[in-house]
Design an enzyme around this catalytic site. Structure first.
Site, PDB file in Angstrom:
ATOM      1  CG  HIS A  63      -0.305   0.076   2.546  1.00  0.00           C
ATOM      2  ND1 HIS A  63       0.515  -0.925   3.047  1.00  0.00           N
ATOM      3  CD2 HIS A  63      -0.349   1.039   3.512  1.00  0.00           C
ATOM      4  CE1 HIS A  63       0.920  -0.585   4.263  1.00  0.00           C
ATOM      5  NE2 HIS A  63       0.428   0.603   4.560  1.00  0.00           N
ATOM      6  CG  HIS A  65       0.245   4.226   4.764  1.00  0.00           C
ATOM      7  ND1 HIS A  65      -0.519   3.473   5.620  1.00  0.00           N
ATOM      8  CD2 HIS A  65      -0.517   5.302   4.427  1.00  0.00           C
ATOM      9  CE1 HIS A  65      -1.700   4.067   5.788  1.00  0.00           C
ATOM     10  NE2 HIS A  65      -1.714   5.175   5.078  1.00  0.00           N
ATOM     11  CG  ASP A  67       5.139   2.597   7.233  1.00  0.00           C
ATOM     12  OD1 ASP A  67       4.280   2.956   6.416  1.00  0.00           O
ATOM     13  OD2 ASP A  67       4.875   1.856   8.208  1.00  0.00           O
ATOM     14  CG  HIS A  68       4.436  -0.334   4.057  1.00  0.00           C
ATOM     15  ND1 HIS A  68       4.353  -1.660   4.412  1.00  0.00           N
ATOM     16  CD2 HIS A  68       4.015   0.366   5.143  1.00  0.00           C
ATOM     17  CE1 HIS A  68       3.903  -1.756   5.656  1.00  0.00           C
ATOM     18  NE2 HIS A  68       3.690  -0.538   6.122  1.00  0.00           N
ATOM     19  CG  HIS A 141      -3.757  -0.224   6.326  1.00  0.00           C
ATOM     20  ND1 HIS A 141      -3.620  -0.159   7.696  1.00  0.00           N
ATOM     21  CD2 HIS A 141      -2.716   0.496   5.819  1.00  0.00           C
ATOM     22  CE1 HIS A 141      -2.544   0.567   7.990  1.00  0.00           C
ATOM     23  NE2 HIS A 141      -1.985   0.975   6.869  1.00  0.00           N
ATOM     24  CG  ASP A 212       0.791  -1.541   7.630  1.00  0.00           C
ATOM     25  OD1 ASP A 212       1.726  -2.350   7.651  1.00  0.00           O
ATOM     26  OD2 ASP A 212       0.963  -0.320   7.637  1.00  0.00           O
ATOM     27  CG  HIS A 270       4.238  -2.721  10.425  1.00  0.00           C
ATOM     28  ND1 HIS A 270       3.310  -2.046  11.185  1.00  0.00           N
ATOM     29  CD2 HIS A 270       4.441  -1.942   9.333  1.00  0.00           C
ATOM     30  CE1 HIS A 270       2.948  -0.925  10.564  1.00  0.00           C
ATOM     31  NE2 HIS A 270       3.633  -0.834   9.435  1.00  0.00           N
TER      32      HIS A 270
HETATM   33 ZN   LIG Z   1       3.069   0.491   7.884  1.00  0.00          ZN
HETATM   34 ZN   LIG Z   2       0.056   1.527   6.507  1.00  0.00          ZN
END
Ligand SMILES: [Zn+2]
Ligand SMILES: [Zn+2]
Length: 308
Positions: A63, A65, A67-68, A141, A212, A270
């Protein structure tokens, strides 16, 4: 026989810290690497790990976001500097093509190789290669999010040597043919089919990646009978209310998913950067699902085949 190894390149949520990077897991099989998520700093983590990139076969993003995904442009830049040649499949939710168009328009991205961009829009097999495929299922999510499962094709059943001898098959090339699933004809004209000498086919390895998500059907589908379930574990057991409100899971949620789906092993990742130690996450999960591990950055896991 192929072995499969997982290397965790980042195991924190939100922001990278010197002690713990953000999401990325590399799966190595037969010298090929499959990368699940690519948080900021992933390429540096990979360089610090004991693994060499080998042939990067595909990148799968869950996805959009940061942090990914924030490590992706940098990684692609390095692949270009390294003069990568082959086309690279990149799978992500809808929005991927727009993102790349923008990166190219502003001149951030000029890959010297072909990117095969694929927006994942429906559950099922999304990519396949020699002896493997990857399935996607929708997770739940705050933004559209897909989980993935790497699945090896089923292998032929065990060769029953005694049975083959009893049927009059001479040792030699005919054994090989039967093992490869081909019928043979004996000197006396009798046909022997593979089913006569092979046991039931044996499933290949399955590794699911759910990150997530709140607990959901899609995660259970991915985890169903998996050899390894990699599941997000942002919060501790007892923090479910807050976790679910934020679109995440606790370690206990991850364990319940593993248990319900009949997974063999669970690896938590995570983690909220508020919690520097993974001990309490493992404890919380083990109360529900015993075969649980927690990943730290650079944690390596050799996936074991469960032979009967
Ligand atoms: Zn994340
Ligand atoms: Zn996320």
């Amino acid at each position: 026989m192929s072995s499969v190894k997982l290397v965790f390149l980042g195991t924190g949520s939100g922001k990278p810290l010197p002690s713990r990077g953000v999401s990325s897991v590399a799966l190595f099989r037969d010298g090929q690497m499959f990368m699940f998520d690519c948080g900021e700093g992933t390429q540096v983590q990979l360089a610090k790990s004991s693994m060499r990139p080998g042939t990067l076969e595909a990148i799968l993003l869950t996805h959009f976001h940061g942090d990914h995904i924030n490590g992706l442009p940098g990684l692609l830049g390095t692949l270009t500097l390294n003069q990568r040649q082959g086309a690279l499949p990149l799978l992500a939710p809808k929005g991927l093509k727009q993102w790349f168009k923008t990166l190219r328009q502003v001149g951030i991205l000029n890959t010297g190789f072909t990117m095969e961009l694929q927006e994942v829009g429906k559950a099922g097999v999304v990519l396949q290669g020699d002896g493997w495929h990857i399935e996607a299922h929708k997770l739940k999510h705050r933004v559209p999010c897909w989980g993935y499962a790497f699945v090896e094709n089923a292998r032929p059943g065990r060769f029953d040597l005694e049975r083959a001898k009893a049927l009059g098959v001479p040792p030699g090339p005919m054994f090989g043919k039967l093992q490869r699933g081909e019928s043979i004809v004996l000197e006396d004209g009798k046909t022997i089919s593979p089913d006569d000498v092979l046991g039931p086919s044996r499933p290949g390895l399955k590794i699911a990646y759910c990150c997530d998500t709140v607990p959901c059907e899609g995660a259970i589908e991915l985890a169903r009978d998996a050899d390894v379930l990699i599941h997000e574990s942002t919060y501790l057991a007892g923090e479910e209310k807050m976790a679910h409100k934020r679109g995440h899971s606790t370690c206990a949620d991850a364990a319940r998913c593993a248990k319900e789906a009949n997974a063999h092993a669970l690896i938590l990742t995570h983690f909220s950067q508020k919690h520097p130690h993974v001990g309490p996450f493992v404890e919380g999960a083990k109360a529900i699902f015993e075969n649980t591990y927690a990943a730290n950055d650079f944690f390596e896991f050799e996936v074991q085949r469960r032979e009967s």
